[in-house]
Design an enzyme around this catalytic site. Sequence first.
Site, PDB file in Angstrom:
ATOM      1  N   TYR A 113      42.975 -25.464  75.751  1.00 53.22           N
ATOM      2  CA  TYR A 113      42.781 -24.183  75.075  1.00 53.22           C
ATOM      3  C   TYR A 113      42.638 -24.393  73.570  1.00 53.22           C
ATOM      4  O   TYR A 113      41.834 -23.762  72.909  1.00 53.22           O
ATOM      5  CB  TYR A 113      43.948 -23.220  75.360  1.00 53.22           C
ATOM      6  CG  TYR A 113      43.617 -21.822  74.899  1.00 53.22           C
ATOM      7  CD1 TYR A 113      42.987 -20.926  75.758  1.00 53.22           C
ATOM      8  CD2 TYR A 113      43.884 -21.417  73.590  1.00 53.22           C
ATOM      9  CE1 TYR A 113      42.633 -19.655  75.335  1.00 53.22           C
ATOM     10  CE2 TYR A 113      43.529 -20.143  73.157  1.00 53.22           C
ATOM     11  CZ  TYR A 113      42.911 -19.265  74.029  1.00 53.22           C
ATOM     12  OH  TYR A 113      42.553 -18.008  73.605  1.00 53.22           O
TER      13      TYR A 113
ATOM     14  N   ASP B  45      20.002 -18.835  57.904  1.00 55.00           N
ATOM     15  CA  ASP B  45      19.954 -18.731  59.359  1.00 55.00           C
ATOM     16  C   ASP B  45      19.261 -20.025  59.766  1.00 55.00           C
ATOM     17  O   ASP B  45      18.041 -20.084  59.891  1.00 55.00           O
ATOM     18  CB  ASP B  45      19.155 -17.500  59.788  1.00 55.00           C
ATOM     19  CG  ASP B  45      19.007 -17.414  61.303  1.00 55.00           C
ATOM     20  OD1 ASP B  45      19.367 -18.397  61.990  1.00 55.00           O
ATOM     21  OD2 ASP B  45      18.526 -16.379  61.791  1.00 55.00           O
TER      22      ASP B  45
ATOM     23  N   PHE C  50      13.055  -4.271  73.013  1.00 57.46           N
ATOM     24  CA  PHE C  50      12.061  -5.147  73.669  1.00 57.46           C
ATOM     25  C   PHE C  50      12.632  -5.874  74.885  1.00 57.46           C
ATOM     26  O   PHE C  50      11.901  -6.246  75.789  1.00 57.46           O
ATOM     27  CB  PHE C  50      11.496  -6.161  72.664  1.00 57.46           C
ATOM     28  CG  PHE C  50      12.530  -7.051  72.040  1.00 57.46           C
ATOM     29  CD1 PHE C  50      13.265  -6.622  70.954  1.00 57.46           C
ATOM     30  CD2 PHE C  50      12.776  -8.311  72.557  1.00 57.46           C
ATOM     31  CE1 PHE C  50      14.237  -7.426  70.378  1.00 57.46           C
ATOM     32  CE2 PHE C  50      13.734  -9.124  71.988  1.00 57.46           C
ATOM     33  CZ  PHE C  50      14.476  -8.683  70.903  1.00 57.46           C
TER      34      PHE C  50
ATOM     35  N   PHE D 211      14.746 -11.054  61.376  1.00 57.62           N
ATOM     36  CA  PHE D 211      14.866 -11.506  62.743  1.00 57.62           C
ATOM     37  C   PHE D 211      15.671 -10.435  63.480  1.00 57.62           C
ATOM     38  O   PHE D 211      16.584  -9.847  62.911  1.00 57.62           O
ATOM     39  CB  PHE D 211      15.542 -12.881  62.859  1.00 57.62           C
ATOM     40  CG  PHE D 211      15.573 -13.345  64.293  1.00 57.62           C
ATOM     41  CD1 PHE D 211      14.417 -13.797  64.890  1.00 57.62           C
ATOM     42  CD2 PHE D 211      16.727 -13.261  65.052  1.00 57.62           C
ATOM     43  CE1 PHE D 211      14.410 -14.162  66.233  1.00 57.62           C
ATOM     44  CE2 PHE D 211      16.738 -13.633  66.393  1.00 57.62           C
ATOM     45  CZ  PHE D 211      15.568 -14.087  66.988  1.00 57.62           C
ATOM     46  N   THR D 212      15.338 -10.218  64.755  1.00 55.77           N
ATOM     47  CA  THR D 212      15.901  -9.068  65.479  1.00 55.77           C
ATOM     48  C   THR D 212      17.422  -8.970  65.386  1.00 55.77           C
ATOM     49  O   THR D 212      17.965  -7.977  64.905  1.00 55.77           O
ATOM     50  CB  THR D 212      15.488  -9.129  66.957  1.00 55.77           C
ATOM     51  OG1 THR D 212      15.808 -10.419  67.463  1.00 55.77           O
ATOM     52  CG2 THR D 212      13.998  -8.882  67.119  1.00 55.77           C
TER      53      THR D 212
ATOM     54  N   LYS E 252      18.456 -23.517  70.010  1.00 58.81           N
ATOM     55  CA  LYS E 252      17.129 -23.936  69.525  1.00 58.81           C
ATOM     56  C   LYS E 252      17.212 -25.412  69.099  1.00 58.81           C
ATOM     57  O   LYS E 252      17.330 -26.281  69.962  1.00 58.81           O
ATOM     58  CB  LYS E 252      16.647 -23.037  68.375  1.00 58.81           C
ATOM     59  CG  LYS E 252      16.947 -21.544  68.434  1.00 58.81           C
ATOM     60  CD  LYS E 252      16.625 -20.802  69.663  1.00 58.81           C
ATOM     61  CE  LYS E 252      16.720 -19.300  69.653  1.00 58.81           C
ATOM     62  NZ  LYS E 252      17.371 -18.495  68.701  1.00 58.81           N
TER      63      LYS E 252
ATOM     64  N   ARG F 137       5.797  -9.921  70.315  1.00 59.12           N
ATOM     65  CA  ARG F 137       6.414  -9.865  68.992  1.00 59.12           C
ATOM     66  C   ARG F 137       5.535  -8.941  68.154  1.00 59.12           C
ATOM     67  O   ARG F 137       4.632  -9.387  67.463  1.00 59.12           O
ATOM     68  CB  ARG F 137       6.506 -11.266  68.352  1.00 59.12           C
ATOM     69  CG  ARG F 137       7.738 -12.055  68.779  1.00 59.12           C
ATOM     70  CD  ARG F 137       8.993 -11.375  68.295  1.00 59.12           C
ATOM     71  NE  ARG F 137      10.241 -12.054  68.647  1.00 59.12           N
ATOM     72  CZ  ARG F 137      11.263 -11.467  69.261  1.00 59.12           C
ATOM     73  NH1 ARG F 137      11.170 -10.223  69.669  1.00 59.12           N
ATOM     74  NH2 ARG F 137      12.387 -12.117  69.467  1.00 59.12           N
TER      75      ARG F 137
HETATM   76  C1  LIG Z   1      17.790 -17.096  68.439  1.00 61.31           C
HETATM   77  C2  LIG Z   1      17.973 -16.740  67.035  1.00 61.31           C
HETATM   78  C3  LIG Z   1      19.108 -16.046  66.610  1.00 61.31           C
HETATM   79  C4  LIG Z   1      20.152 -15.506  67.576  1.00 61.31           C
HETATM   80  O1  LIG Z   1      20.764 -16.510  68.273  1.00 61.31           O
HETATM   81  P1  LIG Z   1      21.276 -16.306  69.798  1.00 61.31           P
HETATM   82  O2  LIG Z   1      21.838 -17.635  70.137  1.00 61.31           O
HETATM   83  O3  LIG Z   1      20.093 -15.931  70.607  1.00 61.31           O
HETATM   84  O4  LIG Z   1      22.307 -15.249  69.781  1.00 61.31           O
HETATM   85  C5  LIG Z   1      19.232 -15.789  65.261  1.00 61.31           C
HETATM   86  N1  LIG Z   1      18.292 -16.179  64.372  1.00 61.31           N
HETATM   87  C6  LIG Z   1      17.187 -16.833  64.743  1.00 61.31           C
HETATM   88  C7  LIG Z   1      16.189 -17.246  63.720  1.00 61.31           C
HETATM   89  C8  LIG Z   1      16.980 -17.129  66.084  1.00 61.31           C
HETATM   90  O5  LIG Z   1      15.873 -17.751  66.452  1.00 61.31           O
END
Ligand SMILES: *Cc1c(COP(=O)(O)O)cnc(C)c1O
Length: 458
Positions: A73, A216, A450, A125-126, A259, A383
């Site tokens: 844990y 980010d 989306f 970004f979303t 990613k 997109r």
């Molecule tokens: C995918 C992504 C996020 C969000 O990450 P999740 O792991 O999907 O929650 C944030 N910023 C960018 C640029 C991304 O590509």
Amino acid sequence: MKNRTVAEPYKIKMVEPLKVTTRAFREEAMSAAGHNTFLLRSEDVFIDLLTDSGTSAMSDRQWAGMMLGDEAYAGAKNFYNLEEAIREVYGFRHVVPTHQGRAAEHITSQLRIRKGQYVPMNMYFTTTREHAERAGGTFHDCIIDEAHDPACEHPFKGNVDVAKLDKLARDHGAESIAYLSIAPCVNMAGGQPFSMANLREVSAWARERGIPIIFDATRAVENCFFIRQREEGYQGRPVARILREMMSYGEGCTVSSKKDNLRNIGGFIATNNEEFFTKAKEMVVVFEGLHTYGGLAGRDMEAMARGIREMVDDDYIASRVRQVEHLGRRLVEAGVPIVRPVGGHAVFLDAKRFLPHLPQDRFPAQALAAALYVDSGVRAMERGIVSAGRDPRTGDHRRPKLELVRLTIPRRVYTNLHMDVVAESCEALYEERDAIRGLRMTYEPESLRFFQARFEQV
Ligand SMILES: *Cc1c(COP(=O)(O)O)cnc(C)c1O
């Protein structure tokens, strides 16, 4: 011989069979999914280019690491391995793991944005914008104008326009800016990189005004590869060194490990800000889990740590970006309209030029993504106007200049023959483009619409 073929620097040890379907089957599946590729079953998809998020193939070393999970844990060994990998590769001192990127954004936004403050980003970004808005912040686009022009060949379309930052600071005061949220390889602009020279300029501007930069850094390595390829003074430099320099201009970052990090799940906050680190640790316990696991199993953190080291392998990243380039080149040669130059993780079809007969209210990119699946079983995503959502003040659709279909390439998953199948399908659709009909939205979720919106053909 010039331009010899460069093959992938890995070989395949395990395969996952794909289902081959008929056009009639796919027509029915698409209609059952409300013309939204997010609502298809993955098993009905032949080549899945929906996203590069969490879809990477792990290496044998990462899988081996999965067996070394310390499922304690508190204080799991894998957390310390992860912390060490992040310190070495990104260069930040403090690490808070989270279950994925948006959890890192949630915590960062809640702790760093005061109600009424602005958060400038090089394009939205979303999830990043959603969390900034939930924390009472206002997103402010500060990317260069060229990023909004899909035909413009600028090599660094992810660059920040410092004049736009300056105007914001003059209009509202520097203290109205919570932080600069800078994303490498800007997703919504087509995976476009910024240059180190631009980052240096932005960093100097921000430092003078006491405004921190929080990256980010989800797709940082691809950006580093482009810097090495395109920017003077960086040729031949290892991407690992370029990444360290890039991160050195920031106070910290949020990352989705799904990613760059070659993972199927995971994320983290990394920072040099002690006070923020302390608060983030307190908050992660409430929303994710203890600060040494943040919603992840020990084995997940181990595979993340190993993926973080693998992602800065120069041969790997070159092969990754070249595969994306390969698909882009095939489409350009066929005359299919795409965003230029080709980005680091995806090729974006320009639905506005592809389907000039459809107005934006008929969701051309959504319709094109649906048609692509029906043609060949290739899954892409919209997109454009659907992803952009509605303006919270007016309630009307946001109308982005870019109306795109993203063909996102998972890391280490498909061969270039798969890419050729995709290119030929796009080419066939382009020849028959007049037959593609627009859509009407029949169900609209309130946020991040989306993902779950449904449509029918007009
Ligand atoms: C995918 C992504 C996020 C969000 O990450 P999740 O792991 O999907 O929650 C944030 N910023 C960018 C640029 C991304 O590509």
